[in-house]
Design an enzyme around this catalytic site. Sequence first.
Site, PDB file in Angstrom:
ATOM      1  N   ARG A  45     -10.797  -4.898   9.078  1.00  0.00           N
ATOM      2  CA  ARG A  45     -11.277  -6.154   9.136  1.00  0.00           C
ATOM      3  C   ARG A  45     -10.530  -7.066  10.098  1.00  0.00           C
ATOM      4  O   ARG A  45      -9.592  -6.646  10.534  1.00  0.00           O
ATOM      5  CB  ARG A  45     -10.869  -6.667   7.689  1.00  0.00           C
ATOM      6  CG  ARG A  45      -9.243  -6.896   7.367  1.00  0.00           C
ATOM      7  CD  ARG A  45      -9.264  -7.031   5.938  1.00  0.00           C
ATOM      8  NE  ARG A  45      -9.376  -5.816   4.915  1.00  0.00           N
ATOM      9  CZ  ARG A  45      -8.986  -5.850   3.762  1.00  0.00           C
ATOM     10  NH1 ARG A  45      -8.664  -7.043   3.037  1.00  0.00           N
ATOM     11  NH2 ARG A  45      -9.251  -4.785   3.103  1.00  0.00           N
ATOM     12  N   ASP A  70     -16.538  -7.562  10.309  1.00  0.00           N
ATOM     13  CA  ASP A  70     -16.514  -8.534   9.247  1.00  0.00           C
ATOM     14  C   ASP A  70     -17.319  -8.542   8.129  1.00  0.00           C
ATOM     15  O   ASP A  70     -18.533  -8.882   8.337  1.00  0.00           O
ATOM     16  CB  ASP A  70     -16.345  -9.805  10.069  1.00  0.00           C
ATOM     17  CG  ASP A  70     -16.000 -11.059   9.170  1.00  0.00           C
ATOM     18  OD1 ASP A  70     -15.661 -10.699   7.912  1.00  0.00           O
ATOM     19  OD2 ASP A  70     -16.250 -12.274   9.411  1.00  0.00           O
ATOM     20  N   GLY A 135      -1.977  -5.183  -9.123  1.00  0.00           N
ATOM     21  CA  GLY A 135      -1.017  -4.183  -9.665  1.00  0.00           C
ATOM     22  C   GLY A 135      -0.505  -3.564  -8.412  1.00  0.00           C
ATOM     23  O   GLY A 135      -0.960  -3.356  -7.394  1.00  0.00           O
ATOM     24  N   HIS A 136       0.602  -2.864  -8.584  1.00  0.00           N
ATOM     25  CA  HIS A 136       1.157  -2.071  -7.687  1.00  0.00           C
ATOM     26  C   HIS A 136       1.519  -0.710  -8.339  1.00  0.00           C
ATOM     27  O   HIS A 136       1.685  -0.643  -9.604  1.00  0.00           O
ATOM     28  CB  HIS A 136       2.302  -2.557  -6.856  1.00  0.00           C
ATOM     29  CG  HIS A 136       1.855  -3.411  -5.804  1.00  0.00           C
ATOM     30  ND1 HIS A 136       1.062  -2.850  -4.834  1.00  0.00           N
ATOM     31  CD2 HIS A 136       1.682  -4.884  -5.326  1.00  0.00           C
ATOM     32  CE1 HIS A 136       0.678  -3.963  -3.695  1.00  0.00           C
ATOM     33  NE2 HIS A 136       1.311  -5.207  -4.337  1.00  0.00           N
ATOM     34  N   TYR A 140       1.673   0.669 -12.489  1.00  0.00           N
ATOM     35  CA  TYR A 140       0.968   1.729 -12.918  1.00  0.00           C
ATOM     36  C   TYR A 140       1.531   2.918 -13.609  1.00  0.00           C
ATOM     37  O   TYR A 140       1.172   3.464 -14.788  1.00  0.00           O
ATOM     38  CB  TYR A 140      -0.177   2.382 -11.870  1.00  0.00           C
ATOM     39  CG  TYR A 140      -0.776   1.467 -11.228  1.00  0.00           C
ATOM     40  CD1 TYR A 140      -1.212   0.252 -11.540  1.00  0.00           C
ATOM     41  CD2 TYR A 140      -0.845   1.535  -9.428  1.00  0.00           C
ATOM     42  CE1 TYR A 140      -2.096  -0.872 -10.621  1.00  0.00           C
ATOM     43  CE2 TYR A 140      -1.612   0.422  -8.786  1.00  0.00           C
ATOM     44  CZ  TYR A 140      -2.124  -0.653  -9.444  1.00  0.00           C
ATOM     45  OH  TYR A 140      -2.815  -1.396  -8.819  1.00  0.00           O
ATOM     46  N   ASP A 166       1.010   6.008  -6.156  1.00  0.00           N
ATOM     47  CA  ASP A 166       0.149   5.821  -5.067  1.00  0.00           C
ATOM     48  C   ASP A 166      -0.320   7.081  -4.564  1.00  0.00           C
ATOM     49  O   ASP A 166      -1.723   7.449  -4.302  1.00  0.00           O
ATOM     50  CB  ASP A 166       0.633   4.763  -3.860  1.00  0.00           C
ATOM     51  CG  ASP A 166       0.836   3.457  -4.177  1.00  0.00           C
ATOM     52  OD1 ASP A 166       0.113   2.979  -5.202  1.00  0.00           O
ATOM     53  OD2 ASP A 166       1.299   2.651  -3.272  1.00  0.00           O
TER      54      ASP A 166
END
Length: 378
Positions: A45, A70, A135-136, A140, A166
């Site tokens: 982005r 974009d 969340g991170h 979790y 992760d």
Amino acid sequence: MTTAETPPQGPLTGVRVVELAGIGPGPFAAMLLADLGADVVRVDRPGGSGLAVNPAFDITNRNKRSVVVDLKSPDGPSRVLDLAERADILIEGYRPGVAERLGVGPRACHARNPALVYGRMTGWGQDGPLADRAGHDIAYIALTGTLGMIGRDDEAPAVPANLVGDYAGGSLYLVVGVLAALHHARATGSGQVVDAAIVDGASHLAAMIHGMLAAGGWQDRRSANLLDGGCPFYGTYETADGRYMAVGALEQQFYDEFVGLLGIADQAPARKDVTRWAELRETVAARFKTRTRQEWTAVFEGSDACVAPVLSLREAPHHPHLAARGTFTDHGGITQPAPAPRFSATPTAVRSGPAQPGAGTADVARDWDVPGLTQTGT
């Protein structure tokens, strides 16, 4: 060099992947696919991902190419859909519903490419009461019971970086999922959506332990079990220089060699006498404190006692075994883990450094036949 003579670049050579830029498990999953030879195009982005790392050092973007789109511009979604039409796999890590609102959700992509595998990477999953919540990793794995297993029973749970959630519970399950779905798509011509949730993957990692818990072979608390530091011959011990040795002498023959080399064979109580585990731990700990890590490493060198020095991240690449295998490699001045696993017929390699945002636009536009990528002003 002819095409026949060109060295293979991994078993996924020829597979095209679109990665909608994010942070954490999505980029790592896309890196793994790229390491295995896939042509991964990361759609960045404008302004970058917000990750506080210089893009030149973001190893999770190695072996990829980047374009900048974009998605909030009038023609942004159509550019991504042009890529999706030519891709085998697409990976996104937005909250549920965001990709749809941006115009690049599964329905829009499958309208252009019915065989596309659409991989969705989230913490909570695509549904459920928490699906829309931020969340991170740590949150979790907290809910799955996984975090609660790690650490000493008299201390707070130990945070295992973001490896368990992760990357193990997230990225690796996403990769398994999209490759399984790709196999199905190539057999049937039908793509599908892969919902990879970290809470699902991290829970699944503990499958064996849930079985042990049901059988009465695992206590539902920290440092009380065979594999969580509760066992005195499966854990870590401080040495005289403030460093640590790791011990994993579970089987009897390994345990016998361990206590013999440690010099406590005549002092150690029976290994199966759980009531004396605290005594055994104190004996082992006291003995390890009498020598440095280097000295103990030399003592156990070449043995089957299942003892190893606890190395730091900077020390690990220099260990003789890892160096001999080439477990780490240097590319562009960055020491980094080499691609894994290894393949006899289609070897992998770090082919390029971290993709710089937008740097691959012209090449991708040409190779994927998406000329709209190079248009400006929208």
